[in-house]
Design a protein around this motif. Structure first.
Motif, PDB file in Angstrom:
ATOM      1  N   LEU A 163       0.815  -1.208   0.000  1.00 38.97           N
ATOM      2  CA  LEU A 163       0.000   0.000   0.000  1.00 38.97           C
ATOM      3  C   LEU A 163       0.849   1.258   0.000  1.00 38.97           C
ATOM      4  O   LEU A 163       0.552   2.213  -0.724  1.00 38.97           O
ATOM      5  CB  LEU A 163      -0.937  -0.005   1.211  1.00 38.97           C
ATOM      6  CG  LEU A 163      -2.161  -0.870   1.031  1.00 38.97           C
ATOM      7  CD1 LEU A 163      -2.917  -0.999   2.324  1.00 38.97           C
ATOM      8  CD2 LEU A 163      -3.058  -0.260  -0.033  1.00 38.97           C
ATOM      9  N   THR A 164       1.914   1.284   0.798  1.00 41.61           N
ATOM     10  CA  THR A 164       2.749   2.485   0.798  1.00 41.61           C
ATOM     11  C   THR A 164       3.391   2.662  -0.574  1.00 41.61           C
ATOM     12  O   THR A 164       3.503   3.778  -1.071  1.00 41.61           O
ATOM     13  CB  THR A 164       3.836   2.425   1.884  1.00 41.61           C
ATOM     14  OG1 THR A 164       4.459   1.147   1.834  1.00 41.61           O
ATOM     15  CG2 THR A 164       3.266   2.660   3.240  1.00 41.61           C
ATOM     16  N   TYR A 165       3.782   1.552  -1.183  1.00 44.29           N
ATOM     17  CA  TYR A 165       4.391   1.651  -2.508  1.00 44.29           C
ATOM     18  C   TYR A 165       3.373   2.172  -3.527  1.00 44.29           C
ATOM     19  O   TYR A 165       3.669   3.067  -4.315  1.00 44.29           O
ATOM     20  CB  TYR A 165       4.925   0.285  -2.938  1.00 44.29           C
ATOM     21  CG  TYR A 165       5.616   0.333  -4.280  1.00 44.29           C
ATOM     22  CD1 TYR A 165       6.900   0.833  -4.392  1.00 44.29           C
ATOM     23  CD2 TYR A 165       4.974  -0.095  -5.434  1.00 44.29           C
ATOM     24  CE1 TYR A 165       7.534   0.902  -5.607  1.00 44.29           C
ATOM     25  CE2 TYR A 165       5.600  -0.030  -6.661  1.00 44.29           C
ATOM     26  CZ  TYR A 165       6.885   0.466  -6.741  1.00 44.29           C
ATOM     27  OH  TYR A 165       7.502   0.546  -7.957  1.00 44.29           O
ATOM     28  N   ASN A 167       0.738   3.925  -2.944  1.00 42.64           N
ATOM     29  CA  ASN A 167       0.448   5.316  -2.617  1.00 42.64           C
ATOM     30  C   ASN A 167       1.510   6.239  -3.194  1.00 42.64           C
ATOM     31  O   ASN A 167       1.202   7.238  -3.854  1.00 42.64           O
ATOM     32  CB  ASN A 167       0.382   5.460  -1.092  1.00 42.64           C
ATOM     33  CG  ASN A 167       0.319   6.896  -0.641  1.00 42.64           C
ATOM     34  OD1 ASN A 167      -0.564   7.619  -1.065  1.00 42.64           O
ATOM     35  ND2 ASN A 167       1.242   7.302   0.191  1.00 42.64           N
ATOM     36  N   LYS A 168       2.760   5.880  -2.978  1.00 40.99           N
ATOM     37  CA  LYS A 168       3.850   6.729  -3.451  1.00 40.99           C
ATOM     38  C   LYS A 168       3.843   6.793  -4.981  1.00 40.99           C
ATOM     39  O   LYS A 168       3.984   7.874  -5.562  1.00 40.99           O
ATOM     40  CB  LYS A 168       5.170   6.166  -2.949  1.00 40.99           C
ATOM     41  CG  LYS A 168       6.368   7.004  -3.296  1.00 40.99           C
ATOM     42  CD  LYS A 168       6.375   8.290  -2.502  1.00 40.99           C
ATOM     43  CE  LYS A 168       7.696   9.029  -2.655  1.00 40.99           C
ATOM     44  NZ  LYS A 168       7.824  10.069  -1.645  1.00 40.99           N
TER      45      LYS A 168
END
Ligand code: ZN
Ligand code: ZN
Ligand code: ZN
Ligand code: ZN
Ligand code: ZN
Ligand code: ZN
Lengths: 362, 495
Positions: A163-165, A167-168
């Protein structure tokens, strides 16, 4: 493969579906794969996975992929890797380059040739992924101490990383293409703006028992729900309640592989289409879903639980001293079957009347 | 554009006539077409009303105060013992009439309402995870269902988004909308609340019959109505709120929004589930109790079978985990054995309030260079190297958007770069709300470094620390998993 020369980006119109970002979470629990090895050894699974990844990338030149290992006790990126960890910096930045080219093409309408040269027989992006993935996976398996071998896998960590990937990547794309409206709140913009990217998550799951990660997994499921990122599950072995709920809540595809040997077939037929294409297909997905929860006290999977009316913590049996273990509220144990509060007694009469009516009508 | 000009010319003579009817829309039209400049000036004076100069001659103290206040409010809100275990049935009635095109709330009442409603839906389901929400719109003298009662926020938000392309038109009909709401709430189970929330921008209601009979019907069905006005107090709304909430003061049930901020606050107030103290005072019902709930599994039969709730033949449904009766939808109460049946995913929606993610710490250059973490653990983006002019270089490497996001991100509010340079010394040492000079943020539990984007994302959306979730030995450690901390609430209440 025709998309390689970039010519179809030149004719691209604005209403064309956005490229998709496929984030694959590979459950690398050595125990589970050892058990599976008679039918589907890990090496075969990786080979199948690479074919699938290549097919995904060949669909659209702007498509992207990320692969994350969900190991016994940690989660790690297998691809892409940060620049300095690989031998040369080209590995890490290759996907970025590929996309930047596309953006330029869309901007000035001048098709530039992507910088790929060395090996005529092996499409360079494919080879990059293959070498990076295999190197990273070998390192990961080599550095696993025997002490960390457990029957479980850190899916929650892998999902959070995914998810962080995502998102970024979405953020970096929406700034370069400047397609998002700047007026709304950040979270609102993320939820409502037309996506620059179609992200989705695919989990290749081989191990069970995720009850220990119940809350973090649920957190990631809701994040996916908010961002409309489907979680697809290819259940190769093991049995987990929560992955089923994950795919159901995010409208992903859940397939339990009856014949693990045919992994590639399942991947190609069930998981290759992205969100845009799925609108026109009937996805093969599980019909029945197990919605059991895990209790907070022993991480046991329960189908009937005791729920604190204040904080909604779930317990498998009334907690000791009738005090909620989470919020510390003193709970009344008098009526287990107690209804969730509120509203007057007068309405009892009404209900009977309504019920009566209902029965008459049917 | 040509159309509106024509309209303006033609309407001049009609203006007085229209002014006698209750229409406020005519005023809006003329302002939009002919007197744009005056309209703009009026807006400016209005925003100034809220800003007070600080002692140093800047407005930064006011801005800081607002940010602080918002933060404190959030903290307060999270520690109040709320009854999240309540099943509420709320119908939101949106006024979509011509009066909503007024621009006294920026950009227009209509657009602002749509935006706030989206936020409201998300917040509502976070605060009331097992509740049901429905949305009704009213325009052109008619009421229509925008989004049927359901527990899925995404459906509602999608339906609200569809309204963006439409224009407010005609006049609202309170009576039609209320009748529709009453019909929708008629089947709400007895142990739940039946609530209606009206966002009303007009000063009139065009009704087919006597609205007072409708109000009486609402009272007899135990439906409570709350109203947020956007224009001015309207007598019928006052009556409506008073009669359906006899025990509550009017200030809690019918309020007119003064400005955008106030409007949002009023709307968000309606998401709060009744607090425990409130329910005690309301009549000695069940206080905080342990509820037995079933988490049923969804099944699909090969041939239709009768459901226990409506005796209708259906193929899909949920089996009660205690007696295996089939019910159509959740949450509900098993008609056979009385067990409350819910989806565990609904309960879990509010768990991040229980285990909030600890704030990450800013990393100074000394700490950053002593570590070998060169890229963000969450997204693999390389961190900036230590530059000569620290702040500018970092900005560039992270792009303009990050800055905007940080400015909007209230919890780490830092209104302007200039202010930063003034306060630099103090912020570097104390730096609780500050921005990290090295662009790194450290989770103190797992010691990993993250970029600002991952920080914001982890704390606002996913509520997990990626590092803590993939830490060696994490799965064995029971208590402090996830770097989340149990709410201090527990101790507070025991003490
Ligand atoms: Zn337990
Ligand atoms: Zn509790
Ligand atoms: Zn039924
Ligand atoms: Zn039952
Ligand atoms: Zn990051
Ligand atoms: Zn951490």
């Amino acid at each position: 493969m025709n998309a390689v020369d970039g010519s179809d980006h030149y004719t691209k119109t604005s209403d064309e579906p956005p490229p998709s970002l496929l984030t694959i979470i590979l459950d690398t629990n050595p125990h589970a794969w050892a058990l599976l090895s008679p039918t589907l050894p890990l090496s075969a699974a990786i080979a199948n996975l690479l074919v699938f990844v290549n097919a995904h990338l060949a669909f659209n030149n702007a498509n992207r992929v990320a692969i994350i290992a969900s190991h016994t006790q940690r989660a790690e990126f297998l691809y892409p890797l940060p620049a300095q960890e690989t031998s040369s910096h080209t590995n890490g930045s290759a996907p970025q380059n590929g996309f930047d080219n596309d953006v330029e093409m869309a901007d000035d309408g001048e098709p530039t040739v992507p910088p790929l040269s060395d090996d005529a027989n092996h499409y360079r992006p494919f080879r990059l992924i293959q070498t990076t993935l295999l190197t990273a996976l070998t390192t990961l398996l080599k550095t696993t101490p025997p002490s960390s071998l457990t029957p479980t896998t850190s899916i929650a960590g892998a999902l959070t990383l995914a998810l962080t990937y995502i998102n970024k990547t979405t953020l970096s794309l929406s700034t370069t293409t400047s397609s998002t409206a700047p007026n709304a709140d950040t979270t609102l913009a993320a939820e409502t703006a037309p996506p620059a990217l179609n992200p989705r998550i695919l989990i290749l799951s081989v191990s069970g028992d995720l009850a220990h990660q119940y809350i973090p997994i649920m957190n990631t499921i809701f994040a996916c729900q908010r961002l409309s990122i489907p979680i697809d599950i290819a259940k190769i072995a093991g049995d987990t309640v929560f992955l089923q709920q994950a795919s159901d809540a995010t409208r992903g595809t859940y397939i339990k592989l009856d014949h693990p040997r045919g992994l590639l077939q399942y991947l190609m037929m069930g998981f290759l289409p992205d969100q845009t294409n799925r609108k026109y297909l009937v996805p093969p997905t599980a019909v029945g879903v197990d919605f059991r929860a895990a209790c907070f006290c022993h991480r046991k999977v329960v189908d009937v639980g005791f729920v604190c009316s204040i904080c909604l913590s779930i317990f498998c049996s009334p907690p000791e001293g009738a005090i909620c273990l989470t919020c510390g509220t003193h709970l009344q144990l008098g009526e287990y079957g107690g209804k969730p509060v509120v509203v007057a007694r007068k309405k009892k009469k009404r209900k009977n009347v309504e019920d009566g009516k209902g029965k008459d009508a049917t | 554009m040509a159309d509106s000009d024509d309209e303006y010319v033609q309407d001049i003579s009609d203006d007085e006539v229209e002014a006698h009817q209750v229409t406020r829309g005519a005023g809006a039209g003329s302002r939009a077409t002919g007197q744009g400049s005056r309209g703009a000036g009026w807006e400016v004076t209005r925003t100034w009303e809220n800003v007070v100069e600080g002692a140093d001659g800047t407005i930064s103290s006011t801005v800081d105060g607002l940010l602080e206040a918002a933060k404190r409010k959030r903290l307060l809100k999270d520690t109040t013992p709320l009854q999240r275990g309540i099943i509420r049935h709320l119908l939101l009635i949106l006024d979509l009439s011509l009066a909503m095109s007024e621009k006294d709330l920026r950009p227009t009442r209509y657009l602002l309402t749509l935006r706030y409603t989206t936020a409201f839906i998300t917040e509502f389901f976070e605060q009331n995870p097992i509740s049901q929400l429905g949305i009704i719109g009213t325009r052109d003298g008619l009421a229509f269902t925008l989004s049927p009662l359901s527990g899925n926020p995404n459906d509602h938000i999608a339906n609200i988004q569809k309204l963006r392309t439409q224009e407010p038109i005609g006049q609202p009909s309170l009576q039609n909308a209320l009748d529709m709401a009453r019909a929708a709430l008629f089947h709400a189970p007895t142990h739940t609340t039946r609530e209606v929330l009206i966002l009303f921008g007009s000063l009139l209601s065009s009704d087919p019959g006597d609205i007072h009979t409708t109000i009486s019907a609402l009272v007899s069905s135990h439906i409570t109505v709350q109203i947020i006005g956007l224009a001015a107090q309207v007598a019928i709304c006052q009556t409506l709120a008073n009669r359906t909430n006899p025990s509550l003061p009017l200030s809690k049930t019918y309020t007119v929004a003064l400005n955008e901020q106030h409007y949002r606050e009023l709307l968000m107030r309606a998401t709060t589930p009744p607090t425990t103290t409130h329910s005690i005072s309301e009549g000695g019902g069940v206080r905080s109790s342990l509820l037995m709930m079933g988490f049923p599994s969804r099944i699909v039969d090969s041939s239709p079978t009768l459901c226990a709730c409506h005796s209708r033949p259906t193929r899909g449904g949920y089996l009660c985990s205690r007696c295996s009766s089939k019910v159509c939808s959740l949450p509900t109460q098993c008609p056979a054995c009385g067990l409350t049946l819910i989806l565990s995913t609904h309960l879990a929606r509010s768990y991040h309030h229980l285990f909030p993610l600890r704030n990450w710490k800013e990393v100074n250059w000394a700490r950053a260079s002593s570590s070998d973490q060169r890229c963000c653990f969450g997204c693999q983006t390389a961190f900036p190297e230590r530059p000569m002019g620290a702040s500018t270089l970092r900005r560039q490497s992270f792009g303009g958007q990050t800055r905007d996001r940080m400015a909007m991100h209230t919890t780490r509010g830092k209104p302007s770069a200039s202010k930063h340079s003034v306060k630099d010394v103090s912020m570097a040492s104390v730096s609780k709300d500050g921005v990290s000079e090295s662009g790194r943020y450290e989770c103190e539990t797992c010691g990993r470094f993250f970029c600002i984007d991952c920080d914001v994302f982890a704390h606002e959306i996913v509520h997990n620390c990626p590092g803590c979730q993939s830490r060696e030995g994490m799965l064995l450690a029971a208590g402090a998993e996830n770097g989340n901390e149990m709410v201090i609430l527990a101790e507070a209440q025991k003490g």
